[in-house]
Design an enzyme around this catalytic site. Structure first.
Site, short mmCIF file in Angstrom:
data_model
loop_
_atom_site.label_atom_id
_atom_site.label_comp_id
_atom_site.label_asym_id
_atom_site.label_seq_id
_atom_site.Cartn_x
_atom_site.Cartn_y
_atom_site.Cartn_z
N LYS A 254 -38.77 -19.44 -11.24
CA LYS A 254 -38.57 -18.26 -12.09
C LYS A 254 -37.77 -17.14 -11.43
O LYS A 254 -37.14 -16.34 -12.12
CB LYS A 254 -39.94 -17.69 -12.50
CG LYS A 254 -40.66 -18.52 -13.54
CD LYS A 254 -41.97 -17.86 -13.92
CE LYS A 254 -42.61 -18.55 -15.09
NZ LYS A 254 -43.76 -17.83 -15.62
N ASP B 169 -42.95 -14.12 -21.18
CA ASP B 169 -44.41 -14.15 -20.91
C ASP B 169 -45.06 -12.82 -21.32
O ASP B 169 -46.11 -12.80 -21.97
CB ASP B 169 -44.67 -14.37 -19.41
CG ASP B 169 -44.49 -15.82 -19.01
OD1 ASP B 169 -44.73 -16.71 -19.85
OD2 ASP B 169 -44.11 -16.07 -17.85
N GLY C 15 -55.74 -8.04 -11.87
CA GLY C 15 -54.79 -8.96 -11.23
C GLY C 15 -53.46 -8.28 -11.02
O GLY C 15 -53.11 -7.33 -11.76
N GLY D 143 -50.62 -10.39 -9.83
CA GLY D 143 -49.73 -11.51 -9.53
C GLY D 143 -48.61 -11.60 -10.56
O GLY D 143 -48.26 -10.60 -11.20
N GLY D 144 -48.07 -12.81 -10.71
CA GLY D 144 -46.92 -13.02 -11.59
C GLY D 144 -47.19 -12.65 -13.04
O GLY D 144 -46.37 -11.97 -13.68
N ALA D 145 -48.33 -13.08 -13.58
CA ALA D 145 -48.62 -12.81 -14.99
C ALA D 145 -48.82 -11.31 -15.21
O ALA D 145 -48.32 -10.73 -16.18
CB ALA D 145 -49.86 -13.58 -15.43
N GLY E 1 -56.33 -16.71 -24.51
CA GLY E 1 -55.12 -16.98 -23.72
C GLY E 1 -54.11 -17.86 -24.42
O GLY E 1 -52.90 -17.74 -24.19
N GLN F 38 -45.16 -16.64 -26.27
CA GLN F 38 -44.03 -16.72 -25.34
C GLN F 38 -43.10 -17.85 -25.78
O GLN F 38 -41.88 -17.74 -25.70
CB GLN F 38 -44.46 -16.83 -23.87
CG GLN F 38 -45.25 -18.08 -23.44
CD GLN F 38 -44.42 -19.35 -23.29
OE1 GLN F 38 -43.24 -19.27 -22.98
NE2 GLN F 38 -45.04 -20.48 -23.55
N1 LIG Z 1 -51.84 -17.73 -21.33
C1 LIG Z 1 -50.66 -17.82 -20.74
O1 LIG Z 1 -49.64 -18.05 -21.38
C2 LIG Z 1 -50.55 -17.61 -19.25
C3 LIG Z 1 -49.30 -17.39 -18.66
C4 LIG Z 1 -49.24 -17.16 -17.28
C5 LIG Z 1 -50.40 -17.19 -16.53
N2 LIG Z 1 -51.59 -17.42 -17.15
C6 LIG Z 1 -52.84 -17.42 -16.38
O2 LIG Z 1 -52.93 -16.22 -15.64
C7 LIG Z 1 -53.59 -16.45 -14.41
C8 LIG Z 1 -52.81 -15.84 -13.25
O3 LIG Z 1 -51.54 -16.43 -13.13
P1 LIG Z 1 -50.47 -15.80 -12.10
O4 LIG Z 1 -49.27 -16.63 -12.24
O5 LIG Z 1 -50.38 -14.34 -12.27
O6 LIG Z 1 -51.18 -16.11 -10.68
P2 LIG Z 1 -50.93 -15.38 -9.29
O7 LIG Z 1 -49.54 -14.86 -9.20
O8 LIG Z 1 -51.42 -16.32 -8.26
O9 LIG Z 1 -51.92 -14.10 -9.31
C9 LIG Z 1 -53.32 -14.26 -9.35
C10 LIG Z 1 -53.99 -12.90 -9.36
O10 LIG Z 1 -55.38 -13.11 -9.58
C11 LIG Z 1 -56.13 -12.52 -8.50
N3 LIG Z 1 -57.27 -13.38 -8.18
C12 LIG Z 1 -57.24 -14.68 -7.82
N4 LIG Z 1 -58.50 -15.15 -7.64
C13 LIG Z 1 -59.33 -14.09 -7.86
C14 LIG Z 1 -60.74 -13.93 -7.80
N5 LIG Z 1 -61.55 -14.96 -7.52
N6 LIG Z 1 -61.25 -12.71 -8.08
C15 LIG Z 1 -60.45 -11.66 -8.39
N7 LIG Z 1 -59.10 -11.76 -8.45
C16 LIG Z 1 -58.55 -12.96 -8.20
C17 LIG Z 1 -55.16 -12.42 -7.33
O11 LIG Z 1 -55.61 -11.36 -6.51
P3 LIG Z 1 -55.16 -11.21 -4.96
O12 LIG Z 1 -53.79 -10.61 -5.00
O13 LIG Z 1 -56.18 -10.29 -4.38
O14 LIG Z 1 -55.18 -12.59 -4.38
C18 LIG Z 1 -53.85 -12.11 -8.06
O15 LIG Z 1 -53.73 -10.75 -8.36
C19 LIG Z 1 -53.80 -17.97 -14.31
O16 LIG Z 1 -55.11 -18.25 -14.69
C20 LIG Z 1 -52.84 -18.53 -15.32
O17 LIG Z 1 -53.31 -19.74 -15.89
C21 LIG Z 1 -51.69 -17.62 -18.48
#
Ligand SMILES: NC(=O)c1ccc[n+]([C@@H]2O[C@H](COP(=O)([O-])OP(=O)(O)OC[C@H]3O[C@@H](n4cnc5c(N)ncnc54)[C@H](OP(=O)(O)O)[C@@H]3O)[C@@H](O)[C@H]2O)c1
EC number: 1.1.1.25
Length: 283
Positions: free
Chosen positions: A71, A105, A128, A130-132, A247, A254
């Site tokens: 991405k 997204d 959170g 992260g990327g989302a 979700g 998207q």
């Molecule tokens: N519905 C959709 O279309 C869609 C699209 C994209 C993503 N998603 C979902 O969104 C979620 C995140 O995706 P992402 O790409 O953003 O992942 P990512 O970049 O890895 O970011 C994950 C985030 O969650 C936090 N986190 C992880 N484990 C945790 C825990 N046990 N307790 C509290 N915070 C925690 C991390 O905090 P730290 O920085 O402290 O590690 C980080 O801020 C996934 O579940 C994904 O399936 C859904």
């Protein structure tokens, strides 16, 4: 599906891609509208990304979705980047007509939320960083939220994202903090967005990021996790009388947005949702 000599190809590039829900969703849409298009998934090794884009241009591919891990890097090979996608720093959709990248997204999350309530002037809390979260936060700002509070386990990451969103000039009030302060932050919140993987399969009984007792009846709670459909957090929201948003809706919208970018036609939302639910075994 009737593939002919004239069939237009769109698809997905990522690594891996075999578990993607996008092919059945888009192909159902093309079929329902009688469009001469097909959507396929391509597993592209990061070292082959540039040649994959060059090859797609030569093959007259019309559009790509882009997923992990491409991405960010793929932006180097595009002529133009949509303004908000540029702020986010990642694209998930390419329109080959203009070699332009978009990030649908964040729009997907906004459209999911706006099925229930407008984001305008609302106090939004996002868990959170992260990327989302990044993709959604800039769109929350663009759609006129009154305030945005970004909470994360790693507070530094929340601060950095908050600073970037504030610097975009799209919103005046952005705060950040530790996810452990979420109960205090929810008192004045209108919308809670969870972008952490907490509660995602197979950890479906994780302790949710917030409990029913932290929520109020006027709160809207959106969980980006789509497997399971009803996460532990959404169960708490329902118990509190708050409004849950699932979700799957972000996945749906998207995709619909990408469809419209490639084809210029209105996406058949109901058809796409039915295909997605079938693929996710949610019928
Ligand atoms: N519905 C959709 O279309 C869609 C699209 C994209 C993503 N998603 C979902 O969104 C979620 C995140 O995706 P992402 O790409 O953003 O992942 P990512 O970049 O890895 O970011 C994950 C985030 O969650 C936090 N986190 C992880 N484990 C945790 C825990 N046990 N307790 C509290 N915070 C925690 C991390 O905090 P730290 O920085 O402290 O590690 C980080 O801020 C996934 O579940 C994904 O399936 C859904």
């Amino acid at each position: 599906m009737n593939i002919k000599g004239s069939t237009n190809i769109v698809g997905l590039i990522g690594h891996p891609v075999e578990h993607s829900f996008s092919p059945p969703m888009h192909n159902a849409a093309f079929e329902a509208l009688g469009m001469d298009y097909a959507y396929v998934a391509f597993d592209v090794d990061p070292s082959d990304l540039k040649s994959a884009i060059d090859g797609a241009k030569s093959l007259d591919i019309k559009g790509f979705n882009v997923t992990i891990p491409h991405k960010i890097q793929v932006m180097d090979y595009l002529d133009e980047i949509d303004e908000v996608a540029g702020l986010i720093g990642a694209v998930n959709t390419i329109d080959f007509k203009e070699m332009k990248g978009y990030n649908t997204d964040g729009i997907g999350a906004i459209k999911a939320i706006e099925e229930v309530t407008s984001v305008k002037d609302k106090n939004v809390v996002i868990a959170g960083a992260g990327g989302a979260s990044r993709a959604i936060s800039f769109y929350i700002a663009k759609y006129g939220a009154g305030s945005l509070t970004i909470l994360n386990r790693n507070v530094r990451k929340a601060q950095n994202l908050a600073e970037d969103v504030l610097n975009s000039g799209l919103i005046d009030s952005v705060k950040s903090g530790s996810i452990s302060t979420i109960n205090d932050c929810l008192i004045d919140a209108d919308i809670l967005i969870d972008t952490t993987p907490v509660g995602m399969h197979p950890h479906i009984n994780d302790e949710p990021i917030a409990l029913a007792e932290d929520m109020h009846e006027d709160l809207v709670v959106f969980d980006a996790v789509y497997n399971p459909n009803e996460t532990v957090l959404l169960k708490e929201a329902i118990e509190a009388g708050a409004k849950p948003i699932y979700g799957i809706k972000m996945l749906l919208y998207q995709g619909a947005e990408s469809f419209e970018i490639w084809t210029g036609k209105k996406a058949p939302i109901d058809v796409m949702e039915e295909a997605l639910r079938k693929t996710l075994n949610l019928e």
